[in-house]
Design a protein around this motif. Structure first.
Motif, PDB file in Angstrom:
ATOM      1  N   LEU A  56       0.823  -1.211   0.000  1.00  0.00           N
ATOM      2  CA  LEU A  56       0.000   0.000   0.000  1.00  0.00           C
ATOM      3  C   LEU A  56       0.859   1.264   0.000  1.00  0.00           C
ATOM      4  CD1 LEU A  56      -2.924  -0.916   2.408  1.00  0.00           C
ATOM      5  CD2 LEU A  56      -3.053  -0.443  -0.032  1.00  0.00           C
ATOM      6  N   LEU A  57       1.903   1.274   0.787  1.00  0.00           N
ATOM      7  CA  LEU A  57       2.786   2.438   0.846  1.00  0.00           C
ATOM      8  C   LEU A  57       3.398   2.727  -0.521  1.00  0.00           C
ATOM      9  CD1 LEU A  57       4.445   4.536   2.582  1.00  0.00           C
ATOM     10  CD2 LEU A  57       6.198   2.763   2.611  1.00  0.00           C
ATOM     11  N   TRP A  58       4.015   1.723  -1.122  1.00  0.00           N
ATOM     12  CA  TRP A  58       4.686   1.935  -2.402  1.00  0.00           C
ATOM     13  C   TRP A  58       3.700   2.111  -3.537  1.00  0.00           C
ATOM     14  CZ3 TRP A  58       9.412   3.527  -2.634  1.00  0.00           C
ATOM     15  CH2 TRP A  58      10.252   3.255  -1.572  1.00  0.00           C
ATOM     16  N   GLY A  59       2.560   1.454  -3.454  1.00  0.00           N
ATOM     17  CA  GLY A  59       1.543   1.631  -4.488  1.00  0.00           C
ATOM     18  C   GLY A  59       0.957   3.023  -4.472  1.00  0.00           C
ATOM     19  N   LEU A  60       0.660   3.551  -3.283  1.00  0.00           N
ATOM     20  CA  LEU A  60       0.140   4.916  -3.205  1.00  0.00           C
ATOM     21  C   LEU A  60       1.198   5.944  -3.593  1.00  0.00           C
ATOM     22  CD1 LEU A  60      -2.024   4.626   0.018  1.00  0.00           C
ATOM     23  CD2 LEU A  60      -2.811   4.757  -2.351  1.00  0.00           C
ATOM     24  N   GLN A  74       9.144   4.933 -17.048  1.00  0.00           N
ATOM     25  CA  GLN A  74       9.219   3.492 -16.783  1.00  0.00           C
ATOM     26  C   GLN A  74       9.518   3.128 -15.327  1.00  0.00           C
ATOM     27  OE1 GLN A  74       8.601   1.064 -19.055  1.00  0.00           O
ATOM     28  NE2 GLN A  74       8.057   2.647 -20.514  1.00  0.00           N
ATOM     29  N   ALA A  75       9.619   4.047 -14.437  1.00  0.00           N
ATOM     30  CA  ALA A  75       9.981   3.706 -13.057  1.00  0.00           C
ATOM     31  C   ALA A  75       8.774   3.317 -12.221  1.00  0.00           C
ATOM     32  CB  ALA A  75      10.690   4.876 -12.395  1.00  0.00           C
ATOM     33  N   PHE A  76       7.616   3.694 -12.647  1.00  0.00           N
ATOM     34  CA  PHE A  76       6.445   3.485 -11.788  1.00  0.00           C
ATOM     35  C   PHE A  76       6.060   2.016 -11.683  1.00  0.00           C
ATOM     36  CE2 PHE A  76       5.974   7.736 -13.708  1.00  0.00           C
ATOM     37  CZ  PHE A  76       6.318   8.436 -12.576  1.00  0.00           C
ATOM     38  N   GLY A  77       6.071   1.318 -12.778  1.00  0.00           N
ATOM     39  CA  GLY A  77       5.794  -0.115 -12.729  1.00  0.00           C
ATOM     40  C   GLY A  77       6.882  -0.882 -12.013  1.00  0.00           C
ATOM     41  N   PHE A  78       8.100  -0.381 -12.108  1.00  0.00           N
ATOM     42  CA  PHE A  78       9.207  -1.065 -11.443  1.00  0.00           C
ATOM     43  C   PHE A  78       9.144  -0.925  -9.930  1.00  0.00           C
ATOM     44  CE2 PHE A  78      11.468  -0.368 -15.615  1.00  0.00           C
ATOM     45  CZ  PHE A  78      11.333  -1.681 -16.012  1.00  0.00           C
ATOM     46  N   VAL A  83       8.957  -3.951  -5.125  1.00  0.00           N
ATOM     47  CA  VAL A  83       8.449  -4.227  -3.775  1.00  0.00           C
ATOM     48  C   VAL A  83       7.999  -5.683  -3.677  1.00  0.00           C
ATOM     49  CG1 VAL A  83       6.558  -3.723  -2.191  1.00  0.00           C
ATOM     50  CG2 VAL A  83       7.832  -1.873  -3.219  1.00  0.00           C
ATOM     51  N   LEU A  84       7.333  -6.183  -4.708  1.00  0.00           N
ATOM     52  CA  LEU A  84       6.886  -7.576  -4.686  1.00  0.00           C
ATOM     53  C   LEU A  84       8.071  -8.540  -4.634  1.00  0.00           C
ATOM     54  CD1 LEU A  84       3.956  -7.405  -7.235  1.00  0.00           C
ATOM     55  CD2 LEU A  84       3.776  -7.936  -4.812  1.00  0.00           C
ATOM     56  N   LEU A  85       9.059  -8.310  -5.465  1.00  0.00           N
ATOM     57  CA  LEU A  85      10.219  -9.202  -5.471  1.00  0.00           C
ATOM     58  C   LEU A  85      11.059  -9.066  -4.202  1.00  0.00           C
ATOM     59  CD1 LEU A  85      11.312  -9.027  -9.193  1.00  0.00           C
ATOM     60  CD2 LEU A  85      10.152 -10.883  -8.002  1.00  0.00           C
ATOM     61  N   TRP A  86      11.197  -7.832  -3.713  1.00  0.00           N
ATOM     62  CA  TRP A  86      11.938  -7.639  -2.476  1.00  0.00           C
ATOM     63  C   TRP A  86      11.251  -8.363  -1.328  1.00  0.00           C
ATOM     64  CZ3 TRP A  86      16.316  -6.794  -0.349  1.00  0.00           C
ATOM     65  CH2 TRP A  86      16.380  -6.494   1.003  1.00  0.00           C
ATOM     66  N   ASP A  87       9.939  -8.282  -1.258  1.00  0.00           N
ATOM     67  CA  ASP A  87       9.215  -8.960  -0.197  1.00  0.00           C
ATOM     68  C   ASP A  87       9.366 -10.469  -0.305  1.00  0.00           C
ATOM     69  OD1 ASP A  87       6.367 -10.059   0.988  1.00  0.00           O
ATOM     70  OD2 ASP A  87       7.178  -8.314   2.060  1.00  0.00           O
ATOM     71  N   LEU A  88       9.381 -10.992  -1.528  1.00  0.00           N
ATOM     72  CA  LEU A  88       9.569 -12.430  -1.726  1.00  0.00           C
ATOM     73  C   LEU A  88      10.925 -12.872  -1.181  1.00  0.00           C
ATOM     74  CD1 LEU A  88       8.446 -15.038  -3.111  1.00  0.00           C
ATOM     75  CD2 LEU A  88       9.849 -14.372  -5.061  1.00  0.00           C
ATOM     76  N   VAL A  89      11.976 -12.151  -1.514  1.00  0.00           N
ATOM     77  CA  VAL A  89      13.319 -12.510  -1.043  1.00  0.00           C
ATOM     78  C   VAL A  89      13.442 -12.297   0.463  1.00  0.00           C
ATOM     79  CG1 VAL A  89      15.760 -11.874  -1.185  1.00  0.00           C
ATOM     80  CG2 VAL A  89      14.408 -12.081  -3.258  1.00  0.00           C
TER      81      VAL A  89
END
Length: 156
Positions: A56-60, A74-78, A83-89
């Motif tokens: 939510l923080l990074w999405g907002l 191109q940075a917004f989708g990244f 955040v998704l990949l960082w959370d996975l690791v």
């Protein structure tokens, strides 16, 4: 190899009886951690709440940058993907560490583990299986929030 017959058990002579017992020990370690998490509010918050708050923080923040028209192509989708990949690791690493620390330091369960017939490879298999389950649950929540609120698709 000596085979001992146990009264009432026909599978004691089976060559895969050791595999069955090993799987049972791994499953019991997995269930132990699942029971422990179901009675631990901090564990549930760590697994469910914090991944959602990160997203939510990074999405907002990403949505704010898009609305302001910031010139960062191109940075917004990244940001959301990162955040998704960082959370996975992060959760994968944290899951194994917390599982090990929970058994050795926090609950002082080392003596119980040493006197049980649990082998180290079985302990590792159970800990990894439990950690991956926690990661998959947290990541499913994050992907659902990313898709619902921000129309971000991580897996095509």
């Amino acid at each position: 190899m000596t085979q001992v017959a146990v009264r009432g058990r026909r599978d004691s002579y089976a060559p895969d009886a050791g595999v069955t017992r090993s799987a049972r020990r791994i499953w019991s370690l997995y269930k132990r951690h699942a029971y422990e998490l179901s009675h631990s509010p901090p564990g549930l918050v760590d697994m469910l709440f914090w991944p959602a708050m990160d997203l939510l923080l990074w999405g907002l923040l990403t949505r704010y940058f898009v609305q302001q028209g910031t010139d960062i192509p191109q940075a917004f989708g990244f940001l959301l993907g990162g955040v998704l990949l960082w959370d996975l690791v992060f959760r994968s690493n944290l899951g194994i560490g917390v599982t090990f620390l929970d058994d050795t330091s926090w609950t002082h369960n080392v003596l119980n583990l040493m006197v049980s017939p649990l082998r180290p490879i079985e302990y590792l298999a159970g800990a990894v299986a439990w950690s991956l389950t926690k990661v998959l649950i947290g990541w499913t929540i994050m992907l659902t929030i990313a898709w619902t609120l921000f129309h971000f698709v991580a897996i095509d």
